[in-house]
Design a protein around this motif. Sequence first.
Motif, PDB file in Angstrom:
ATOM      1  N   UNK A   1       0.803  -1.321   0.008  1.00 55.70           N
ATOM      2  CA  UNK A   1      -0.019   0.089  -0.090  1.00 55.70           C
ATOM      3  C   UNK A   1       0.839   1.382   0.079  1.00 55.70           C
ATOM      4  N   UNK A   2       2.205   1.064  -0.112  1.00 56.45           N
ATOM      5  CA  UNK A   2       2.900   2.331   0.016  1.00 56.45           C
ATOM      6  C   UNK A   2       2.730   3.172  -1.483  1.00 56.45           C
ATOM      7  N   UNK A   3       2.571   4.399  -1.098  1.00 55.18           N
ATOM      8  CA  UNK A   3       2.418   5.381  -2.333  1.00 55.18           C
ATOM      9  C   UNK A   3       3.569   5.824  -2.850  1.00 55.18           C
ATOM     10  N   UNK A   4       3.588   6.178  -4.247  1.00 54.30           N
ATOM     11  CA  UNK A   4       4.901   6.650  -4.780  1.00 54.30           C
ATOM     12  C   UNK A   4       5.725   7.807  -4.126  1.00 54.30           C
ATOM     13  N   UNK A   5       4.515   8.622  -3.479  1.00 55.69           N
ATOM     14  CA  UNK A   5       5.321   9.738  -2.716  1.00 55.69           C
ATOM     15  C   UNK A   5       6.108   9.273  -1.469  1.00 55.69           C
ATOM     16  N   UNK A   6       5.494   8.104  -0.818  1.00 58.30           N
ATOM     17  CA  UNK A   6       6.455   7.677   0.220  1.00 58.30           C
ATOM     18  C   UNK A   6       7.773   6.934  -0.312  1.00 58.30           C
ATOM     19  N   UNK A   7       7.550   6.229  -1.307  1.00 61.44           N
ATOM     20  CA  UNK A   7       8.759   5.450  -1.761  1.00 61.44           C
ATOM     21  C   UNK A   7       9.840   6.574  -2.249  1.00 61.44           C
ATOM     22  N   UNK A   8       9.577   7.655  -3.028  1.00 57.99           N
ATOM     23  CA  UNK A   8      10.445   8.430  -3.200  1.00 57.99           C
ATOM     24  C   UNK A   8      11.051   9.255  -2.206  1.00 57.99           C
ATOM     25  N   UNK A   9      10.210   9.632  -1.106  1.00 62.76           N
ATOM     26  CA  UNK A   9      10.817  10.424  -0.085  1.00 62.76           C
ATOM     27  C   UNK A   9      11.642   9.490   0.988  1.00 62.76           C
ATOM     28  N   UNK A  10      10.995   8.533   1.343  1.00 63.55           N
ATOM     29  CA  UNK A  10      11.727   7.680   2.530  1.00 63.55           C
ATOM     30  C   UNK A  10      12.324   6.442   1.993  1.00 63.55           C
ATOM     31  N   UNK A  11      12.337   5.882   0.833  1.00 57.22           N
ATOM     32  CA  UNK A  11      13.001   4.572   0.276  1.00 57.22           C
ATOM     33  C   UNK A  11      13.965   5.123  -0.481  1.00 57.22           C
ATOM     34  N   UNK A  12      13.894   6.127  -1.506  1.00 59.82           N
ATOM     35  CA  UNK A  12      14.794   6.677  -2.434  1.00 59.82           C
ATOM     36  C   UNK A  12      15.710   7.667  -2.084  1.00 59.82           C
ATOM     37  N   UNK A  13      14.986   8.494  -1.222  1.00 58.00           N
ATOM     38  CA  UNK A  13      15.770   9.808  -0.422  1.00 58.00           C
ATOM     39  C   UNK A  13      15.667  10.874  -1.282  1.00 58.00           C
ATOM     40  N   UNK A  14      14.577  11.114  -2.039  1.00 58.64           N
ATOM     41  CA  UNK A  14      14.700  12.433  -2.699  1.00 58.64           C
ATOM     42  C   UNK A  14      13.212  12.989  -2.012  1.00 58.64           C
ATOM     43  N   UNK A  15      13.510  14.043  -1.341  1.00 58.45           N
ATOM     44  CA  UNK A  15      12.661  14.595  -0.486  1.00 58.45           C
ATOM     45  C   UNK A  15      12.250  16.111  -1.104  1.00 58.45           C
ATOM     46  N   UNK A  16      12.637  16.464  -2.364  1.00 58.29           N
ATOM     47  CA  UNK A  16      12.181  17.566  -3.111  1.00 58.29           C
ATOM     48  C   UNK A  16      10.508  17.563  -3.305  1.00 58.29           C
ATOM     49  N   UNK A  17      10.011  16.396  -3.643  1.00 64.10           N
ATOM     50  CA  UNK A  17       8.536  16.163  -3.682  1.00 64.10           C
ATOM     51  C   UNK A  17       7.878  16.270  -2.434  1.00 64.10           C
ATOM     52  N   UNK A  18       6.963  17.192  -2.160  1.00 61.79           N
ATOM     53  CA  UNK A  18       6.389  17.305  -0.732  1.00 61.79           C
ATOM     54  C   UNK A  18       5.217  16.715  -0.700  1.00 61.79           C
ATOM     55  N   UNK A  19       4.872  16.520   0.601  1.00 60.45           N
ATOM     56  CA  UNK A  19       3.829  15.676   0.983  1.00 60.45           C
ATOM     57  C   UNK A  19       2.961  17.049   1.820  1.00 60.45           C
ATOM     58  N   UNK A  20       1.718  17.287   1.093  1.00 56.27           N
ATOM     59  CA  UNK A  20       1.246  18.614   1.558  1.00 56.27           C
ATOM     60  C   UNK A  20      -0.065  17.814   2.219  1.00 56.27           C
ATOM     61  N   UNK A  21      -1.208  17.745   1.610  1.00 59.27           N
ATOM     62  CA  UNK A  21      -2.481  17.281   2.214  1.00 59.27           C
ATOM     63  C   UNK A  21      -2.648  15.545   2.196  1.00 59.27           C
TER      64      UNK A  21
END
Length: 163
Positions: free
Chosen positions: A22-42
């Motif tokens: 159930x992991x979102x692409x956002x969470x994978x990019x930020x937490x697993x790949x380490x690219x935090x430029x993509x923001x979690x807003x809402x």
Amino acid sequence: MTLSISLTVNGERRDVPLEDPRATLLDVLRDRVGLTGTKKGCDRGQCGACTVLVDGRRINACLALAVSHDGAEVTTIEGLAQGDDLHPVQAAFVECDGFQCGYCTPGQIMSAVGLIAEGGADDAERIREGMSGNICRCAAYPGITAAVQDAQRRMADEKRKSA
């Protein structure tokens, strides 16, 4: 059970093990790949702060299950500049004051890149409509619209010169 997906992120292949399907692409990019430029807003697909390009199309990464994009090409804000040379949209945002606090800026820029590629950046009204999924709480909309118009002109000029 651990799943594994492969993504090409900003031109680099990434094999990512997932413990939770159930992991979102956002969470994978930020937490697993380490690219935090993509923001979690809402985290509900309503603000556009998480906009990335998947196979050239803009999507809200918070709504996309990562497993649904196995094998996809993902471009994040970190993948736009070429070394010290900003992407034309990034440069236009700086020059046109297309941001204030900057939190929404990565999503705004990625959405603008997608909109220009879609051919929807012809005039201010179409830009405002095409960018309506990206919220700026600081209300920098006039600068954002001007930046998209400027970037579209720059990119069209570059395309004409190289043709």
